[in-house]
Design a protein around this motif. Sequence first.
Motif, PDB file in Angstrom:
ATOM      1  N   UNK A 140       0.943  -1.047  -0.027  1.00 26.27           N
ATOM      2  CA  UNK A 140       0.165   0.121   0.167  1.00 26.27           C
ATOM      3  C   UNK A 140       0.839   1.221   0.072  1.00 26.27           C
ATOM      4  N   UNK A 141       0.328   2.390  -0.494  1.00 24.54           N
ATOM      5  CA  UNK A 141       0.898   3.667  -0.548  1.00 24.54           C
ATOM      6  C   UNK A 141      -0.094   4.597  -0.923  1.00 24.54           C
ATOM      7  N   UNK A 142       0.266   6.062  -0.634  1.00 21.15           N
ATOM      8  CA  UNK A 142      -0.514   6.956  -0.735  1.00 21.15           C
ATOM      9  C   UNK A 142       0.414   8.328  -1.429  1.00 21.15           C
ATOM     10  N   UNK A 143      -0.450   9.178  -1.917  1.00 19.70           N
ATOM     11  CA  UNK A 143       0.006  10.305  -2.648  1.00 19.70           C
ATOM     12  C   UNK A 143      -0.858  11.550  -2.138  1.00 19.70           C
ATOM     13  N   UNK A 144      -0.088  12.655  -1.879  1.00 16.11           N
ATOM     14  CA  UNK A 144      -0.922  13.838  -1.680  1.00 16.11           C
ATOM     15  C   UNK A 144      -1.844  14.274  -3.004  1.00 16.11           C
ATOM     16  N   UNK A 145      -2.786  14.919  -2.745  1.00 12.44           N
ATOM     17  CA  UNK A 145      -3.364  15.510  -3.927  1.00 12.44           C
ATOM     18  C   UNK A 145      -2.567  16.298  -4.942  1.00 12.44           C
ATOM     19  N   UNK A 146      -1.677  17.140  -4.600  1.00 13.21           N
ATOM     20  CA  UNK A 146      -0.655  17.772  -5.523  1.00 13.21           C
ATOM     21  C   UNK A 146       0.428  16.657  -6.020  1.00 13.21           C
ATOM     22  N   UNK A 147       0.719  15.628  -5.280  1.00 16.50           N
ATOM     23  CA  UNK A 147       1.692  14.700  -6.059  1.00 16.50           C
ATOM     24  C   UNK A 147       1.000  13.876  -7.029  1.00 16.50           C
ATOM     25  N   UNK A 148      -0.374  13.468  -6.830  1.00 11.81           N
ATOM     26  CA  UNK A 148      -1.336  12.738  -7.641  1.00 11.81           C
ATOM     27  C   UNK A 148      -1.364  13.670  -8.906  1.00 11.81           C
ATOM     28  N   UNK A 187      14.499   7.222  -5.942  1.00  9.75           N
ATOM     29  CA  UNK A 187      14.406   8.240  -4.841  1.00  9.75           C
ATOM     30  C   UNK A 187      13.301   9.117  -5.302  1.00  9.75           C
ATOM     31  N   UNK A 188      12.286   9.341  -4.729  1.00  7.77           N
ATOM     32  CA  UNK A 188      11.038  10.123  -5.217  1.00  7.77           C
ATOM     33  C   UNK A 188      11.507  11.487  -4.910  1.00  7.77           C
ATOM     34  N   UNK A 189      10.912  12.639  -6.000  1.00  5.36           N
ATOM     35  CA  UNK A 189      11.348  13.814  -5.763  1.00  5.36           C
ATOM     36  C   UNK A 189      10.167  14.909  -5.523  1.00  5.36           C
ATOM     37  N   UNK A 190       8.851  14.272  -5.805  1.00  2.16           N
ATOM     38  CA  UNK A 190       7.653  14.919  -5.643  1.00  2.16           C
ATOM     39  C   UNK A 190       6.663  14.205  -4.695  1.00  2.16           C
ATOM     40  N   UNK A 191       7.084  13.350  -3.795  1.00  3.83           N
ATOM     41  CA  UNK A 191       5.921  12.880  -3.117  1.00  3.83           C
ATOM     42  C   UNK A 191       6.391  13.026  -1.473  1.00  3.83           C
ATOM     43  N   UNK A 192       6.307  14.141  -0.843  1.00  2.57           N
ATOM     44  CA  UNK A 192       6.431  14.491   0.524  1.00  2.57           C
ATOM     45  C   UNK A 192       5.515  13.695   1.440  1.00  2.57           C
ATOM     46  N   UNK A 193       4.335  13.497   1.139  1.00  2.00           N
ATOM     47  CA  UNK A 193       3.576  12.734   1.958  1.00  2.00           C
ATOM     48  C   UNK A 193       3.953  11.163   2.230  1.00  2.00           C
ATOM     49  N   UNK A 194       4.901  10.574   1.174  1.00  2.00           N
ATOM     50  CA  UNK A 194       5.145   9.156   1.605  1.00  2.00           C
ATOM     51  C   UNK A 194       6.203   9.172   0.626  1.00  2.00           C
TER      52      UNK A 194
END
Length: 322
Positions: free
Chosen positions: A109-117, A283-290
């Motif tokens: 499982x994983x999540x993205x913030x609305x901005x990341x999505x 390493x993700x550059x745009x996913x601060x929530x996870x």
Amino acid sequence: MFWGHLLTTAIEVHLNQLKSPSTLQSEAARRLVQSVRHAGRHVAYYRDCFRQAGVNVDTFKGPEDLKKLPFLTKDDVRNAFPDRIVADGTDIETCHYSATTGSTGRSLPFIYSPKTFAFYLSTNLRVYTMIGYKPWYNCCYIKYTAMDPMNVGPLFRFHHIPSVAPIEQQIAMLKQHRPDFIDGYASIIHEISRRMTEEDLELIRPKMILCNSEMSTVHQRNAISEVFGCPVYDEYSTEETWMVASLCKKQRYHLFTDNVWVEFLDPDGNEVKPGEPGEMVLTTLRSPAMPFIRYRIGDIGRLSTETCNCGSPFPVLESFEG
């Protein structure tokens, strides 16, 4: 708010194609520092791991310091989700949730913030426009998780086909929607192509097909293309990090450095030279929530020093394999 993010990120990712390779590289390095420092300060899992490794994120300077950080595995994510790997203060209820089963059958499982999505969807759109997608195309996407409806009247029509549905049901849904464009897992689209009848092909006549989210082979893509009579492209991504690379119209993979930082490592964890095979660590550059920091996906790739005559400033990925 989400639609505002979608508009601004769609403009951003397309403008990134006009930047120089050196500008893209420096911007990616800056975002890398921000991502690592954010993870070390605001995500419990990374706070503990970095502390145990003796790393002070306040002194993290860039790519040269990555080797000081521990790797992240799929099991690490499973064991830490959601309490320890989601950033402090994140309202999960407002985030986009997804999961993938993978070859093990165990949910990841994983999540993205609305901005990341919104940013991830915009990188999707960029891949589409790279290969000739038009907004008025009717599209079917074969994915584990459905997206919210995105259509604006007759534009941006996307129909979800569950990846876990039986092949017969998937074919029936394709016949119902008659897509101009099919986007989905290579293995599933390949199996669908093997089951096609002449009657099916009278109704399912796409203009283009894009394979994604898992490794595809030239044999698979050629076989799919022969059945459907249209070009088949490949996008290299993971469900967790989204876009890593994609084929352009010249059939060369471009590495999307505005979304992920990719290391190519030898068995001892050292960077290999361009043209040499190395384990790809993301390493993700745009996913601060996870955030995913030094995420091991198990794939081997070769970075090229060549440029592509398609005009894209993004680095060329010479090859990759699972």
